[in-house]
Every structure is written in structure tokens, then in C-alpha cells.
Write a protein that holds these residues in place. Structure first.
Motif, PDB file in Angstrom:
ATOM      1  N   ARG A 281     136.714  26.633  71.385  1.00 20.46           N
ATOM      2  CA  ARG A 281     136.635  26.118  70.015  1.00 20.46           C
ATOM      3  C   ARG A 281     137.296  27.073  69.030  1.00 20.46           C
ATOM      4  N   VAL A 282     137.071  28.373  69.231  1.00 17.80           N
ATOM      5  CA  VAL A 282     137.654  29.374  68.334  1.00 17.80           C
ATOM      6  C   VAL A 282     139.178  29.373  68.461  1.00 17.80           C
ATOM      7  N   LEU A 284     141.022  26.950  69.374  1.00 16.38           N
ATOM      8  CA  LEU A 284     141.522  25.709  68.779  1.00 16.38           C
ATOM      9  C   LEU A 284     141.649  25.843  67.267  1.00 16.38           C
ATOM     10  N   LYS A 285     140.658  26.461  66.657  1.00 16.47           N
ATOM     11  CA  LYS A 285     140.695  26.664  65.205  1.00 16.47           C
ATOM     12  C   LYS A 285     141.823  27.613  64.795  1.00 16.47           C
ATOM     13  N   CYS A 286     142.165  28.513  65.718  1.00 13.63           N
ATOM     14  CA  CYS A 286     143.189  29.521  65.412  1.00 13.63           C
ATOM     15  C   CYS A 286     144.584  29.103  65.888  1.00 13.63           C
ATOM     16  N   LYS A 287     144.758  27.862  66.279  1.00 12.83           N
ATOM     17  CA  LYS A 287     146.025  27.446  66.892  1.00 12.83           C
ATOM     18  C   LYS A 287     147.216  27.628  65.954  1.00 12.83           C
ATOM     19  N   SER A 288     146.989  27.444  64.654  1.00 13.01           N
ATOM     20  CA  SER A 288     148.100  27.616  63.719  1.00 13.01           C
ATOM     21  C   SER A 288     148.554  29.065  63.650  1.00 13.01           C
ATOM     22  N   VAL A 300     140.163  18.128  72.117  1.00 15.61           N
ATOM     23  CA  VAL A 300     139.889  18.495  70.727  1.00 15.61           C
ATOM     24  C   VAL A 300     138.491  18.063  70.303  1.00 15.61           C
ATOM     25  N   SER A 304     132.247  19.534  71.173  1.00 21.40           N
ATOM     26  CA  SER A 304     131.455  19.916  69.996  1.00 21.40           C
ATOM     27  C   SER A 304     130.832  18.728  69.301  1.00 21.40           C
ATOM     28  N   SER A 476     128.642  17.257  54.895  1.00 21.35           N
ATOM     29  CA  SER A 476     129.641  17.312  55.972  1.00 21.35           C
ATOM     30  C   SER A 476     129.042  16.910  57.306  1.00 21.35           C
ATOM     31  N   SER A 478     130.762  16.635  59.935  1.00 22.41           N
ATOM     32  CA  SER A 478     131.469  17.375  60.980  1.00 22.41           C
ATOM     33  C   SER A 478     130.729  18.633  61.402  1.00 22.41           C
TER      34      SER A 478
END
Length: 509
Positions: A281-282, A284-288, A300, A304, A476, A478
Motif C-alpha cells: 500500500r505504501v 502504491l502511494k509512492c508510485k509517483s 489497486v 484495503s 471520507s 475512503s
């Protein structure tokens, strides 16, 4: 006369033991109206299946979605309990009366949990009667009989773990008393009540083979080997024999081992895979920020959302059942080699705990309730020395807290927190006084401080999971499962550390 003496030692309770039994029973009675999970209907349906249908249809019935998926001894157990249930209220055992929740069935099923848990009570009493340090053993026995895990899972959520762990403790007790044939017999019985205990089977196999069936020089003792083999075979024939004769063994096995579930449960069990999933998950959040990182689009939203199903990672390579099996077997083999070389009772108990721990850490689709496979035998090691006690403390706090999400309704929040804290005070403090050792080097001082800081963090975590849903209810969706994820990850850290701690203690001891 020896058997009569044993029976008297079990039923003769000291005043403090009577107090524990009476107070705990009163509390369990007061919890009758508390929250109950779908497991309550599962077991009510099993009462109706075994009462209404011939044995040939038990493992084929699909009237309810909660089909019978425990081994035959538990089915026979449900059959026995269905007899008085019929006389109390025939609708309890009506196969088509799904989701029946009258007070009669609530009171009856809750009562059966209390009564069958006396198997556990008798076992922990017997541990006291034969202990070299009865005072310390009383604390450990009380910790087991009053364990928050049993209160949460059995007496609120609803299952029969106290009864089955009682059989396990009787088996361990027989090993402690050097009655290894009885120990193996009882463990075979337990396997035919609930097959999850097969995770402990490698430790039993090595210990009984090495210490009972072989001489100190390694020569086979045929009479003992045949006696143990016959005892185990007899148990399995009584359990599986009728289904074998009816040609239903494949159907029974398909119910016991459904390999269609994903790596993680809806709520990640706090183990190694929870940390791997969180890392995914981390990433994925940092992919950019990571630029050319390859992302699996199907992963994706996989891990979660609090759903049961296949776990597909977005960044990290996916884990398959064969991977979990290989890792589990590899770790268990390390402990079993040590057990083979030192087949003592303490070595067996530690290896047994580590076999359960390894399966919890690396198994496929592990449920958080399986932490009892670790905490129950580990409790018997709590007073060995300060290092073992500290491992017990860390695993117990993280393991019990990991069970809190099972009770997600508001009325039970105060119960689970207050009861668990009270239990911890009355168990941890007196055991700590008996085994405490001041850290003897700077690294141990640092480790000691970090462990204390980690334990203090549970106060903040409980505050977060209590108030965060209220704060974000309108903002939220999400973030709906964030409290569950944080609980799983935080508990995983403590349980992984305790696993490494116990492994080092055993292998270096």
C-alpha cells in the motif's frame, strides 16, 4: 486409588479457585445478551444438521450457507448437544428455521460454552496440583482460564475454543507428567475436533517419536511405537470410519480444506503478510515519486477494502499458497531439529509454541482468532525467566488487542478494554515480580525502552480507533478501513518481534 486421588484433586477447589470460578461464571452469564457474530448461527445450524439429518448427509447439506466444515468429532459433539436442545426448544434444531435467535437458543448455546469450558478449567487446575512452584502456576492457570481471548471469542463473538484448548492443555499436561501415550492420544482426538491444530502436529510427531518411540541411543522401541500408532489409528478410525465406509471421505476433505480463499482475511491477521500488504500500500502511494514503478491495476483496490477474496498486490509480486507452505515448513524444520536433539518437556513446549507461531506468521488466509494457538502454550512458558516473560507480555498485549475488532459494537468496547486491562494488571505484575532481571548491557537497555514505548502506544491506538470513525463519518468513505489497517500493522510489529525473540531464545537455549 491414584485415579480417585486425581479426580479429588481436580474437584477440590481452594477458596480463591472457587472465587475465580463463581465470579467468571457470573460475568459470562451477564454477557448472554451481548453481541454475537455469525458464528452463533453457524453452530445453531450445525445442531440442526446433525439432529435432523442422517450422518450420510451431514457433509452434503447446503440448506444454509453455513455448511458443516469441522471434523467428525465436532459433528458428533454437536449431535450430542442437539439432544437437550430439542427438548428445550424444538425450533433450535429445525433445519429450515434459519437465523433463529429466540432467547431459548441464545441461553442454551451460551450455556454450552460455559459448561464445556470446564474441560479447560480442570486442566489448568491439574497443572497447579503437580507444579514445582504452585504459586506461580496458579497465576498462569488463572491467566488461561480468565484469558481475554476466550472471553472475546467464545463468550461474546461465540465459539468453543475454551473446550478445545482444554483438550490441548490436557495433552500437554500428560507430556509434562511423562504419560506420552496419553498425550499423543489426546492430541489425535483434538485433531478430529478441529483441524487447525494440525499446525502443531509436527512438534508432536518429532517429540513423541524421539522421546517415546526411540531409546536414548536412537534404537526403535517396537512395543511403544505400535502402542502409539494403534492409539492414533483408533482415534481416526472412530472419527472418519463411518464416512470412509460410505465413500464420503473426498467430500468431507473438500469441506475441511477449501483452498479458494485469498492470502489475507478481510481484516488482516497481524502477521508477516500484514506487513507485506501494508508495504504494498505504501509503495502504491509512492508510485509517483518512484517513477518507473510497475503497478498491477487489479491490485489497486484489492487489499484495503475489508473484503474477503483473493489478495492481489499492486507493486509487490503476489504470494501464492505454495510460497506460504514452503516458508512455514522451512521455519518449523529449524525448530524441529532442535527438538530432535533435545526432546525434553520444555523443549517440546517451546517448539510446539513456535510451530503454532510460524503457521500464524506465514500461513495462508490466517484468521486473527488463530493467535490463541500461540498465546495458550506460550502462557505456560511465561515464568521460565525474564526473557520468556517479556516475550509473553509483548505477544499477549499485541495478540489480545488484535482481537478487539471482532467486537465492533459500542456496548462491547468498554467491556473488552476494561476486562483486558484488569486481566493484564492481575497477571503481568505478579509474574514480573517473580522473574524480573535488570538489563545487563546498553543494547538490552535500549531494547527494553523501545518495548515499553511500543506497549504504551496501544493507549494511543485505542483512542484513535475509538474516535477516528466518529470524526470521519461524514467526510471520507475512503478512510473507512484505516483503523483496522493500523490495528493490524501495529499489532503485527509486536507479534513479529515476539516471534523473533522466542525463536532466538529457543535456538540459543
Amino acid at each position: 486409588m491414584p485415579k480417585l486421588s486425581l479426580w479429588r484433586s481436580v474437584i477440590h477447589l481452594e477458596p480463591a479457585e472457587w472465587d475465580i470460578l463463581i465470579v467468571s461464571t457470573c460475568l459470562k452469564l451477564l454477557l448472554f445478551p451481548a453481541y454475537r457474530s455469525t458464528d452463533f448461527e453457524v453452530h445453531r445450524n450445525w445442531l440442526s444438521i446433525t439432529h435432523s439429518l442422517p450422518i450420510s448427509k451431514w457433509y452434503y447439506d447446503t440448506t444454509s450457507e453455513w455448511t458443516l466444515d469441522y471434523p467428525p468429532f465436532f459433528a458428533y459433539f454437536e449431535k450430542l448437544m442437539s439432544i437437550p436442545a430439542y427438548f428445550i426448544d424444538p425450533r433450535i434444531v429445525d433445519l429450515n428455521n434459519l437465523n433463529y435467535a429466540a432467547w431459548s437458543v441464545v441461553a442454551y448455546q451460551r450455556t454450552t460454552v460455559i459448561l464445556t469450558e470446564l474441560v479447560l478449567g480442570a486442566a489448568v487446575l491439574r497443572f497447579i496440583r503437580g507444579a514445582t512452584d504452585p504459586t506461580t502456576q496458579r497465576i498462569i492457570s488463572a491467566s488461561l482460564f480468565l484469558h481475554p481471548g476466550f472471553l472475546i471469542i467464545d463468550h461474546i463473538h461465540f465459539q468453543y475454543n475454551g473446550f478445545m484448548f482444554g483438550i490441548l492443555l490436557w495433552s500437554i499436561l500428560m507430556a509434562r507428567n511423562d504419560n506420552k501415550l496419553a498425550s499423543g492420544f489426546l492430541f489425535a482426538v483434538l485433531l478430529n475436533f478441529k483441524h487447525i491444530y494440525m499446525y502443531l502436529a509436527p512438534a508432536y510427531f518429532i517429540y513423541l517419536l524421539r522421546s517415546f518411540c526411540l531409546s536414548p541411543s536412537g534404537a526403535l522401541l517396537p512395543a511403544r511405537f505400535i502402542a502409539l500408532a494403534n492409539a492414533v489409528i483408533l482415534v481416526f478410525l472412530v472419527s472418519l470410519g463411518p464416512f470412509l465406509l460410505m465413500g464420503q471421505l473426498p467430500q468431507l476433505l473438500s469441506r475441511l480444506f477449501p483452498f479458494t480463499r485469498g492470502l489475507n482475511h478481510a481484516y488482516w491477521a497481524p502477521n508477516a503478510w500484514a506487513l507485506v500488504t501494508a508495504a504494498d500500500r505504501v509503495l502504491l502511494k509512492c508510485k509517483s515519486a518512484l517513477g518507473s514503478l510497475a503497478v498491477n491495476s487489479s491490485g489497486v483496490a484489492s487489499t484495503s477494502r475489508g473484503l474477503v477474496g483473493d489478495t492481489v498486490f499492486a507493486v509487490i509480486p503476489n504470494v501464492k499458497p505454495i510460497h506460504t507452505f514452503i516458508i512455514t515448513i522451512a521455519f518449523q524444520a529449524i525448530y524441529l531439529v532442535k527438538l530432535w536433539r533435545t526432546p525434553t518437556y520444555k523443549s517440546f513446549l517451546t517448539a510446539l509454541t513456535l510451530c503454532g507461531y510460524t503457521s500464524f506468521m506465514f500461513g495462508w488466509h490466517v484468521h486473527e482468532k488463530a493467535i490463541l494457538l500461540v498465546l495458550v502454550p506460550l502462557s505456560l512458558l511465561a515464568a521460565e525467566n525474564h526473557a520468556y516473560f517479556r516475550t509473553f507480555l509483548l505477544a499477549s498485549v499485541a495478540g489480545i488487542f488484535s482481537l478487539f475488532p471482532l467486537l465492533f459494537t459500542a456496548p462491547e468496547t468498554l467491556i473488552k478494554v476494561i476486562y483486558s486491562v484488569t486481566w493484564a494488571i492481575f497477571i503481568f505484575i505478579p509474574l514480573h515480580r517473580r522473574v524480573y532481571e535488570f538489563p545487563r548491557s546498553l543494547p538490552f537497555v535500549i531494547i527494553d525502552g523501545l518495548e515499553k514505548l511500543y506497549l504504551a502506544g496501544f493507549i494511543l491506538l485505542q483512542a484513535f480507533v475509538t474516535f477516528f470513525p466518529v470524526a470521519t463519518r461524514q467526510s471520507s468513505a475512503s478512510l473507512e478501513f484505516l483503523p483496522l489497517m493500523l490495528t493490524s500493522v501495529y499489532c503485527s510489529v509486536g507479534l513479529v518481534w515476539a516471534f523473533l525473540r522466542l525463536s532466538v531464545l529457543y535456538l540459543r537455549g
